[in-house]
Design a protein around this motif. Structure first.
Motif, PDB file in Angstrom:
ATOM      1  N   THR A 191      34.019  43.164  40.653  1.00 55.74           N
ATOM      2  CA  THR A 191      34.915  43.471  41.775  1.00 55.74           C
ATOM      3  C   THR A 191      36.330  42.995  41.460  1.00 55.74           C
ATOM      4  OG1 THR A 191      33.096  43.286  43.371  1.00 55.74           O
ATOM      5  CG2 THR A 191      35.334  43.095  44.241  1.00 55.74           C
ATOM      6  N   LEU A 192      36.450  41.780  40.914  1.00 56.93           N
ATOM      7  CA  LEU A 192      37.766  41.246  40.548  1.00 56.93           C
ATOM      8  C   LEU A 192      38.497  42.203  39.598  1.00 56.93           C
ATOM      9  CD1 LEU A 192      39.776  38.825  40.553  1.00 56.93           C
ATOM     10  CD2 LEU A 192      38.477  37.917  38.602  1.00 56.93           C
ATOM     11  N   LYS A 193      37.777  42.785  38.648  1.00 58.20           N
ATOM     12  CA  LYS A 193      38.396  43.713  37.688  1.00 58.20           C
ATOM     13  C   LYS A 193      38.939  44.955  38.368  1.00 58.20           C
ATOM     14  CE  LYS A 193      35.705  42.313  33.615  1.00 58.20           C
ATOM     15  NZ  LYS A 193      34.709  42.748  32.605  1.00 58.20           N
ATOM     16  N   GLN A 194      38.365  45.342  39.495  1.00 61.55           N
ATOM     17  CA  GLN A 194      38.847  46.526  40.207  1.00 61.55           C
ATOM     18  C   GLN A 194      40.272  46.339  40.726  1.00 61.55           C
ATOM     19  OE1 GLN A 194      37.151  49.605  40.572  1.00 61.55           O
ATOM     20  NE2 GLN A 194      35.940  48.597  38.983  1.00 61.55           N
ATOM     21  N   TYR A 195      40.686  45.078  40.849  1.00 62.51           N
ATOM     22  CA  TYR A 195      42.025  44.784  41.376  1.00 62.51           C
ATOM     23  C   TYR A 195      43.076  44.618  40.272  1.00 62.51           C
ATOM     24  CZ  TYR A 195      40.092  44.130  46.042  1.00 62.51           C
ATOM     25  OH  TYR A 195      39.489  44.333  47.259  1.00 62.51           O
ATOM     26  N   ARG A 196      42.739  44.944  39.035  1.00 60.11           N
ATOM     27  CA  ARG A 196      43.641  44.675  37.915  1.00 60.11           C
ATOM     28  C   ARG A 196      44.930  45.497  37.976  1.00 60.11           C
ATOM     29  NH1 ARG A 196      39.456  47.804  36.404  1.00 60.11           N
ATOM     30  NH2 ARG A 196      39.796  49.686  35.154  1.00 60.11           N
ATOM     31  N   HIS A 197      44.957  46.573  38.763  1.00 64.44           N
ATOM     32  CA  HIS A 197      46.161  47.412  38.837  1.00 64.44           C
ATOM     33  C   HIS A 197      47.095  46.978  39.964  1.00 64.44           C
ATOM     34  CE1 HIS A 197      44.445  49.942  35.787  1.00 64.44           C
ATOM     35  NE2 HIS A 197      43.409  50.234  36.532  1.00 64.44           N
ATOM     36  N   SER A 198      46.753  45.913  40.668  1.00 62.75           N
ATOM     37  CA  SER A 198      47.616  45.392  41.729  1.00 62.75           C
ATOM     38  C   SER A 198      48.177  44.040  41.314  1.00 62.75           C
ATOM     39  CB  SER A 198      46.828  45.241  43.035  1.00 62.75           C
ATOM     40  OG  SER A 198      47.614  44.572  44.012  1.00 62.75           O
ATOM     41  N   GLU A 199      49.457  43.832  41.601  1.00 64.09           N
ATOM     42  CA  GLU A 199      50.083  42.554  41.309  1.00 64.09           C
ATOM     43  C   GLU A 199      49.957  41.576  42.469  1.00 64.09           C
ATOM     44  OE1 GLU A 199      54.072  43.209  40.014  1.00 64.09           O
ATOM     45  OE2 GLU A 199      53.479  44.418  38.274  1.00 64.09           O
ATOM     46  N   ALA A 200      49.336  42.011  43.570  1.00 59.27           N
ATOM     47  CA  ALA A 200      49.101  41.103  44.691  1.00 59.27           C
ATOM     48  C   ALA A 200      48.128  40.010  44.260  1.00 59.27           C
ATOM     49  CB  ALA A 200      48.548  41.874  45.888  1.00 59.27           C
ATOM     50  N   VAL A 201      48.198  38.866  44.918  1.00 60.84           N
ATOM     51  CA  VAL A 201      47.347  37.718  44.554  1.00 60.84           C
ATOM     52  C   VAL A 201      45.874  38.067  44.752  1.00 60.84           C
ATOM     53  CG1 VAL A 201      46.705  35.357  45.176  1.00 60.84           C
ATOM     54  CG2 VAL A 201      49.121  36.019  45.090  1.00 60.84           C
ATOM     55  N   THR A 202      45.088  37.878  43.691  1.00 66.17           N
ATOM     56  CA  THR A 202      43.630  38.047  43.750  1.00 66.17           C
ATOM     57  C   THR A 202      43.012  36.915  42.946  1.00 66.17           C
ATOM     58  OG1 THR A 202      43.972  40.453  43.709  1.00 66.17           O
ATOM     59  CG2 THR A 202      41.712  39.654  43.484  1.00 66.17           C
ATOM     60  N   ASP A 203      42.312  36.018  43.636  1.00 62.87           N
ATOM     61  CA  ASP A 203      41.747  34.839  42.986  1.00 62.87           C
ATOM     62  C   ASP A 203      40.226  34.837  43.099  1.00 62.87           C
ATOM     63  OD1 ASP A 203      44.241  33.813  42.247  1.00 62.87           O
ATOM     64  OD2 ASP A 203      44.497  32.777  44.159  1.00 62.87           O
ATOM     65  N   LEU A 204      39.592  34.040  42.244  1.00 64.37           N
ATOM     66  CA  LEU A 204      38.132  33.918  42.225  1.00 64.37           C
ATOM     67  C   LEU A 204      37.746  32.447  42.197  1.00 64.37           C
ATOM     68  CD1 LEU A 204      35.277  35.281  41.804  1.00 64.37           C
ATOM     69  CD2 LEU A 204      35.681  34.976  39.354  1.00 64.37           C
ATOM     70  N   VAL A 205      36.788  32.091  43.045  1.00 65.56           N
ATOM     71  CA  VAL A 205      36.219  30.748  43.052  1.00 65.56           C
ATOM     72  C   VAL A 205      34.708  30.894  42.952  1.00 65.56           C
ATOM     73  CG1 VAL A 205      35.781  28.678  44.428  1.00 65.56           C
ATOM     74  CG2 VAL A 205      38.085  29.649  44.359  1.00 65.56           C
ATOM     75  N   GLU A 206      34.112  30.133  42.046  1.00 67.45           N
ATOM     76  CA  GLU A 206      32.660  30.190  41.855  1.00 67.45           C
ATOM     77  C   GLU A 206      32.011  28.879  42.267  1.00 67.45           C
ATOM     78  OE1 GLU A 206      29.265  30.650  38.340  1.00 67.45           O
ATOM     79  OE2 GLU A 206      31.396  30.702  37.833  1.00 67.45           O
ATOM     80  N   PHE A 207      30.871  29.002  42.936  1.00 70.34           N
ATOM     81  CA  PHE A 207      30.015  27.860  43.251  1.00 70.34           C
ATOM     82  C   PHE A 207      28.735  28.038  42.440  1.00 70.34           C
ATOM     83  CE2 PHE A 207      32.772  28.567  46.874  1.00 70.34           C
ATOM     84  CZ  PHE A 207      33.248  27.290  47.148  1.00 70.34           C
ATOM     85  N   PRO A 208      28.636  27.417  41.267  1.00 72.60           N
ATOM     86  CA  PRO A 208      27.575  27.748  40.310  1.00 72.60           C
ATOM     87  C   PRO A 208      26.158  27.574  40.838  1.00 72.60           C
ATOM     88  CG  PRO A 208      29.286  26.414  39.271  1.00 72.60           C
ATOM     89  CD  PRO A 208      29.569  26.407  40.728  1.00 72.60           C
ATOM     90  N   ASP A 209      25.940  26.608  41.742  1.00 74.33           N
ATOM     91  CA  ASP A 209      24.586  26.283  42.174  1.00 74.33           C
ATOM     92  C   ASP A 209      24.245  26.829  43.559  1.00 74.33           C
ATOM     93  OD1 ASP A 209      24.076  24.854  39.822  1.00 74.33           O
ATOM     94  OD2 ASP A 209      25.042  23.066  40.654  1.00 74.33           O
ATOM     95  N   ARG A 210      25.009  27.818  44.034  1.00 73.19           N
ATOM     96  CA  ARG A 210      24.812  28.285  45.404  1.00 73.19           C
ATOM     97  C   ARG A 210      24.264  29.706  45.433  1.00 73.19           C
ATOM     98  NH1 ARG A 210      27.756  25.248  48.850  1.00 73.19           N
ATOM     99  NH2 ARG A 210      26.297  26.075  50.408  1.00 73.19           N
ATOM    100  N   GLY A 211      23.478  29.989  46.478  1.00 75.08           N
ATOM    101  CA  GLY A 211      22.922  31.309  46.691  1.00 75.08           C
ATOM    102  C   GLY A 211      23.624  32.020  47.836  1.00 75.08           C
ATOM    103  N   HIS A 212      23.000  33.079  48.342  1.00 74.87           N
ATOM    104  CA  HIS A 212      23.638  33.929  49.356  1.00 74.87           C
ATOM    105  C   HIS A 212      23.754  33.245  50.712  1.00 74.87           C
ATOM    106  CE1 HIS A 212      25.256  37.902  49.997  1.00 74.87           C
ATOM    107  NE2 HIS A 212      24.501  38.111  51.064  1.00 74.87           N
ATOM    108  N   SER A 213      23.047  32.127  50.889  1.00 72.76           N
ATOM    109  CA  SER A 213      23.108  31.397  52.161  1.00 72.76           C
ATOM    110  C   SER A 213      24.290  30.444  52.232  1.00 72.76           C
ATOM    111  CB  SER A 213      21.812  30.596  52.360  1.00 72.76           C
ATOM    112  OG  SER A 213      21.709  29.553  51.397  1.00 72.76           O
TER     113      SER A 213
END
Length: 265
Positions: A220-242
Motif C-alpha cells: 500500500t505504501l508503494k502505491q503512494y510513491r507518485h505523491s510528494e505528500a507525507v506518507t509514513d509507516l510504523v510497524e508493530f512487529p509483535d502485534r496482530g489485527h486486534s
C-alpha cells in the motif's frame, strides 16, 4: 479559545463502533474532539447489532464512504481520521478526496493496486468468501475464527473476551469489492494515491497480522510513491489485527498521537 480538532474514528469489519471508546477517552484528554460513528445501518449497541444483522447487510465501500463524508460535512472543519482495517481504507479514500486534514490507517484493508494476497488473509476472510450469497448478507465470526483473524498475537482468554465484548456481524459486500478491485477499472476500492495536496497519512501495520499482513501494508505504501505528500509507516512487529482493542492499544494510540504532533496536528 481554540476549537478542539475533530477526530473521526472509523471501525472495520466485525467490530462495533463502541470498540473505540478507550481511544475517545484518551483523545478527549489530549484536547481533541473525537467521535466514532458506526457504519450505515449499524445499531447503537453490540447486542442490537447481533440481533439485527439484516440492518448491517449489503452496504458496500461507496456507501460507507458517502456516509462518513456526510458526517464530516456536518463537523464545521476538516477532521483527522483514524481508521482500522476496512476503516483504514475508508480513511484513505476520504483523505484522497481532501475531506480530512490527516489520516492514520491501522492495518488497513488493501486498496486497488495492491497485489500481495497472503494465505493467512484468505483464511481470515474465508467465512465470507465460502458462500457467494454472502455478498448481500452480514456474516458473523465464531470465537475460533476471530482468534485466527484478530487475536492470534494475544492469549486465548483475552481474544475470547474481546470477541464477546466487541464483535458484530459484518457486511460481506466490501470484501467482495476489494477482492475484485484489480479487475475492475471503476472499483470502489480505488484511492487517489497520487493526490499531491492531501494531508499527511500514517500507515500502521502489525507484524503478526493474519487479516492484513505486513506485506499488504508495505505494498500500500508503494502505491503512494507518485505523491510528494507525507506518507509514513510504523510497524508493530509483535502485534496482530486486534492491536486497536487489545491490552496493548495504548502503545498504538500513543504512536498515532506522537505522529500527529510531529505533523503540527
Amino acid at each position: 479559545m481554540t476549537t478542539p480538532t475533530p477526530v473521526v474514528l472509523i471501525h472495520g469489519l466485525w467490530l462495533h463502533a463502541t470498540s473505540w471508546n478507550p481511544w475517545i477517552e484518551l483523545l478527549s484528554a489530549q484536547g481533541y474532539a473525537p467521535i466514532a460513528p458506526g457504519w450505515p445501518g449499524d445499531p447503537d449497541t453490540v447486542a442490537e447489532a447481533r440481533e439485527n444483522p439484516e440492518s448491517i447487510a449489503d452496504h458496500g465501500i461507496d456507501d460507507v464512504v458517502e456516509h462518513y463524508a456526510q458526517i464530516i460535512g456536518g463537523l464545521g472543519s476538516a477532521p483527522i481520521l483514524i481508521g482500522h482495517s476496512f476503516g483504514g481504507m475508508i480513511a484513505q479514500k476520504l483523505l484522497g478526496q481532501d475531506l480530512a486534514r490527516a489520516a492514520v490507517a491501522i492495518d488497513a484493508a488493501q486498496i486497488k493496486g495492491v497485489l500481495p494476497l497472503p494465505l493467512s488473509a484468505l483464511r481470515a476472510t474465508l467465512p465470507v468468501f465460502r458462500n457467494p450469497a454472502n455478498r448481500h448478507r452480514a456474516v458473523s465470526l465464531t470465537a475460533e475464527q476471530f482468534r485466527f483473524a484478530f487475536g492470534n498475537a494475544i492469549g486465548e482468554d483475552e481474544s475470547d473476551a474481546l470477541y464477546e465484548q466487541w464483535t458484530i456481524p459484518a457486511p460481506g459486500k466490501p470484501l467482495f469489492e476489494a477482492a475484485a478491485a484489480n479487475f475492475d477499472p471503476h472499483s470502489p476500492a480505488k484511492v487517489d494515491t497520487a493526490n499531491q495536496s492531501r494531508g499527511p497519512l500514517l500507515l500502521m501495520t502489525g507484524g503478526k497480522d493474519h487479516t492484513v499482513p505486513e506485506a499488504v501494508t508495505r505494498a500500500t505504501l508503494k502505491q503512494y510513491r507518485h505523491s510528494e505528500a507525507v506518507t509514513d509507516l510504523v510497524e508493530f512487529p509483535d502485534r496482530g489485527h486486534s492491536l486497536t482493542i487489545d491490552s496493548g492499544w495504548r502503545e498504538v494510540a500513543g504512536a498515532a498521537l506522537g505522529w500527529l504532533r510531529r505533523q503540527g496536528l
